[in-house]
Write a protein that holds these residues in place. Sequence first.
Motif, mmCIF file in Angstrom:
data_model
loop_
_atom_site.group_PDB
_atom_site.id
_atom_site.type_symbol
_atom_site.label_atom_id
_atom_site.label_comp_id
_atom_site.label_asym_id
_atom_site.label_seq_id
_atom_site.Cartn_x
_atom_site.Cartn_y
_atom_site.Cartn_z
ATOM 1 N N ASP A 63 -13.306 54.870 29.444
ATOM 2 C CA ASP A 63 -13.231 53.794 30.564
ATOM 3 C C ASP A 63 -12.058 54.420 31.401
ATOM 4 O O ASP A 63 -11.130 54.614 31.174
ATOM 5 C CB ASP A 63 -12.765 52.357 30.021
ATOM 6 C CG ASP A 63 -13.984 51.964 29.292
ATOM 7 O OD1 ASP A 63 -15.080 52.279 29.439
ATOM 8 O OD2 ASP A 63 -13.546 51.415 28.121
ATOM 9 N N VAL A 64 -12.479 54.954 32.641
ATOM 10 C CA VAL A 64 -11.621 55.637 33.508
ATOM 11 C C VAL A 64 -11.340 54.456 34.309
ATOM 12 O O VAL A 64 -11.833 53.581 34.767
ATOM 13 C CB VAL A 64 -12.625 56.337 34.639
ATOM 14 C CG1 VAL A 64 -11.671 57.113 35.543
ATOM 15 C CG2 VAL A 64 -13.269 57.492 33.758
ATOM 16 N N THR A 65 -9.747 54.341 34.188
ATOM 17 C CA THR A 65 -9.244 53.149 34.898
ATOM 18 C C THR A 65 -8.150 53.677 35.924
ATOM 19 O O THR A 65 -7.560 52.891 36.588
ATOM 20 C CB THR A 65 -8.358 52.469 33.762
ATOM 21 O OG1 THR A 65 -7.500 53.561 33.375
ATOM 22 C CG2 THR A 65 -8.797 51.999 32.632
ATOM 23 N N GLY A 66 -8.253 54.960 36.295
ATOM 24 C CA GLY A 66 -7.456 55.525 37.513
ATOM 25 C C GLY A 66 -7.863 56.930 37.711
ATOM 26 O O GLY A 66 -8.628 57.484 37.355
ATOM 27 N N GLU A 67 -7.288 57.642 38.539
ATOM 28 C CA GLU A 67 -7.196 59.010 38.785
ATOM 29 C C GLU A 67 -6.113 59.772 38.562
ATOM 30 O O GLU A 67 -4.731 59.331 38.736
ATOM 31 C CB GLU A 67 -7.393 59.225 40.238
ATOM 32 C CG GLU A 67 -8.814 58.515 41.006
ATOM 33 C CD GLU A 67 -8.927 58.701 42.475
ATOM 34 O OE1 GLU A 67 -8.319 59.697 43.054
ATOM 35 O OE2 GLU A 67 -9.750 58.108 43.215
ATOM 36 N N SER A 68 -6.402 61.210 38.093
ATOM 37 C CA SER A 68 -5.084 61.899 37.580
ATOM 38 C C SER A 68 -4.689 62.545 39.103
ATOM 39 O O SER A 68 -5.468 62.881 39.998
ATOM 40 C CB SER A 68 -5.662 63.076 36.886
ATOM 41 O OG SER A 68 -6.512 63.689 37.267
ATOM 42 N N VAL A 69 -3.531 62.708 39.220
ATOM 43 C CA VAL A 69 -2.630 63.177 40.434
ATOM 44 C C VAL A 69 -1.839 64.288 40.076
ATOM 45 O O VAL A 69 -0.856 64.298 39.547
ATOM 46 C CB VAL A 69 -1.666 61.875 40.993
ATOM 47 C CG1 VAL A 69 -1.135 62.487 42.387
ATOM 48 C CG2 VAL A 69 -2.761 60.902 41.272
ATOM 49 N N GLY A 70 -2.197 65.740 40.656
ATOM 50 C CA GLY A 70 -1.387 66.777 40.579
ATOM 51 C C GLY A 70 -1.019 67.133 39.477
ATOM 52 O O GLY A 70 -1.831 67.030 38.365
ATOM 53 N N GLU A 71 0.122 67.757 38.942
ATOM 54 C CA GLU A 71 0.712 68.031 37.682
ATOM 55 C C GLU A 71 1.707 67.076 37.089
ATOM 56 O O GLU A 71 2.304 67.689 36.315
ATOM 57 C CB GLU A 71 1.119 69.548 37.794
ATOM 58 C CG GLU A 71 0.050 70.717 38.325
ATOM 59 C CD GLU A 71 0.562 71.948 38.091
ATOM 60 O OE1 GLU A 71 1.938 72.276 37.785
ATOM 61 O OE2 GLU A 71 -0.175 72.979 38.496
ATOM 62 N N ALA A 72 1.656 65.972 37.421
ATOM 63 C CA ALA A 72 2.742 65.067 37.049
ATOM 64 C C ALA A 72 2.250 64.985 35.345
ATOM 65 O O ALA A 72 1.291 64.955 35.037
ATOM 66 C CB ALA A 72 2.643 63.725 37.786
#
Length: 111
Positions: A63-72
């Motif tokens: 279940d996708v609940t958000g977006e990944s952001v960069g290399e955090a």
Amino acid sequence: MTDLNDLTIPLSAIQFNDAGTATLEGHALDISGVGLALQRVSERFIALGLEQGELKMVSVTFDVTGESVGEAAFAFDVRIDRRTRTLVFASGIASQDDRSVIKATMVYRIA
């Protein structure tokens, strides 16, 4: 044509901690890569608790609940919800910057 990312994430890049948690730093992953990493973390922790046998994937639901952001850094948290003699039911969540990115429910057969 769409460029596809290499979904190979070496387990050595993931820092495994106690109690079903792990972290991954310095990798920019798309949502598929995050899901794969969560699955690999789950398999590792479940396999550590096996006295004998080997894990075989029966099913996984993301279940996708958000977006990944960069290399955090990504944080993974896995738990075994139920275990029988032949099956393991597990769930996990991957988060980035304290935001949920993807959740998974998994079923494994112990062969």
